[in-house]
Design an enzyme around this catalytic site. Structure first.
Site, PDB file in Angstrom:
ATOM      1  CB  VAL A 131      19.841  -1.176 -26.810  1.00  0.00           C
ATOM      2  CG1 VAL A 131      19.719  -2.682 -27.003  1.00  0.00           C
ATOM      3  CG2 VAL A 131      19.300  -0.446 -28.039  1.00  0.00           C
ATOM      4  CG  HIS A 160      17.688  -7.849 -27.031  1.00  0.00           C
ATOM      5  ND1 HIS A 160      16.415  -7.525 -27.444  1.00  0.00           N
ATOM      6  CD2 HIS A 160      17.706  -9.205 -26.881  1.00  0.00           C
ATOM      7  CE1 HIS A 160      15.695  -8.637 -27.542  1.00  0.00           C
ATOM      8  NE2 HIS A 160      16.448  -9.663 -27.203  1.00  0.00           N
ATOM      9  CB  CYS A 229      40.873  -0.698 -31.360  1.00  0.00           C
ATOM     10  SG  CYS A 229      40.993  -1.082 -29.594  1.00  0.00           S
TER      11      CYS A 229
END
Length: 360
Positions: A131, A160, A229
């Site tokens: 990753v 992944h 967010c």
């Protein structure tokens, strides 16, 4: 819900390797012959990034070999209760401190050698369990005009996911650099702590997923602030649940990624597996799929793997960085000297393996 960290069966760990010891020259010859004929799909694992200073998960010094290590699982990370909030505080504090070493890691000789094989179309597809984005970085650094974002996405499948993108539970995405800034703004004390670590080069031990060992620092996660967010806020919704674009334990690989990984194996003539124990089933099933299709498979890894002893698998038990440049030169031939990009690739790459320290 019962979820466990994938590992190698004890029978595999205890068994003697079925691969015979061979010389570097013989290993180079076998690998060059394997790569030199037909379309090849390559599957890589954490062992490929060790020389970039990123630890493998399951080597002698791997985090997942410590029976006391308790990772955060997918259902814990997205839990909307107070308990889930605590899990996210732990995850994001550790990841906040651990991401910079992964972000700053540079491709090693193996990344650049594989990039040379991609650049010359010897490798038709590359699937990585990593990753860290270092396969992409190698191609971008060596040939930025030839390897733009679209071509990179077509050439490399991140099985992944990636640490370099974050999304909230409603699908709003943000690049990791921006998310790090959000975490810094919400936690000025931890920003100062991180800056001091950077100044004094005292970063804690970092693992391949960006997690760090902070058990000895006496850290209390309870005061870590999780940013909301902003896209959700614009939609009149309060949401602080974020996760990196990484497949967590207990989380399914996206269907389109699974389908493409199978297609990449099907579209090639053979499969080369490098630097992985194949402990996770998402990787092991690609080996099984190749064997079911009667495709030749070569496994290049130091130490035991889940594929050892499988009929139809040839094992090379040798560090990749030791011979991979010689392998590429043998496969590519005169194009090494004729193409300046390839020549540069085969002269590039750091060799900075992580120190062998105790697992925290």
């Amino acid at each position: 819900m019962r979820v466990s960290v994938p590992g190698l069966p004890q029978a595999v760990l205890s068994a003697n390797s079925s691969s015979k010891a061979i010389s570097p020259s013989e290993a180079t010859l076998r690998l060059a012959e394997f790569l030199g004929q037909g379309r090849v799909t390559v599957l890589t694992g954490a062992g490929v990034s060790v020389d970039s200073g990123i630890r493998a998960y399951r080597g002698n010094d791997g985090r997942y070999m410590n029976p006391n290590y308790k990772p955060i699982f997918y259902h814990e990370l997205i839990d909307e209760t107070a308990k889930g909030h605590s899990y996210r505080q732990r995850y994001w504090l550790r990841s906040y401190l651990g991401y910079p070493p992964v972000r700053d890691a540079q491709p090693n000789s193996t990344h650049f050698a594989l990039a040379a094989l991609q650049h010359t179309s010897v490798i038709s597809n590359l699937i990585t369990q990593n990753v860290d984005g270092l396969h992409h970085k190698a191609l971008r650094q060596a040939a930025p005009y030839e390897w733009g974002p679209v071509r990179l996405q077509e050439a490399i499948l991140e099985l992944h996911g990636t640490l370099h993108t974050v999304h909230c539970t409603f699908g709003h995405k943000v690049d990791r650099a921006s998310f790090q800034e959000w975490l810094s703004a919400a936690n000025p004390r931890w920003k100062a702590f991180a800056d001091e670590m950077e100044r004094t080069s005292t970063r804690p031990r970092t693992n391949p997923d960006g997690d760090v060992a902070v058990e000895g620092l006496g850290i209390n996660y309870s005061d870590y602030v999780l940013p909301e967010c902003p896209s959700c806020l614009a939609e009149n919704r309060y949401n602080t649940i974020h996760k990196p674009e990484v497949v967590f334990f207990g989380e399914s690989i996206p269907q389109h990624v699974k389908i493409r990984s199978y297609r990449d194996v099907e579209d090639s003539d053979k499969l080369l597996i490098i630097g992985t124990t194949l402990a996770t089933y998402s990787a092991f099933r690609l080996l099984k799929h190749a064997l079911e299709l009667k495709k030749p498979v070569m496994l290049w890894n130091v130490g035991p793997t889940r594929g050892d002893g499988s009929s139809g698998v040839v094992k090379i038990n040798m560090p990749t960085g030791f011979i991979i440049r010689d392998v590429v030169r043998a496969v590519i031939g005169s194009r090494v000297s004729e193409d300046p990009i390839i020549a540069q690739m085969l002269c590039s790459g750091v060799v900075k393996p992580p120190s062998q320290d105790r697992d925290g």
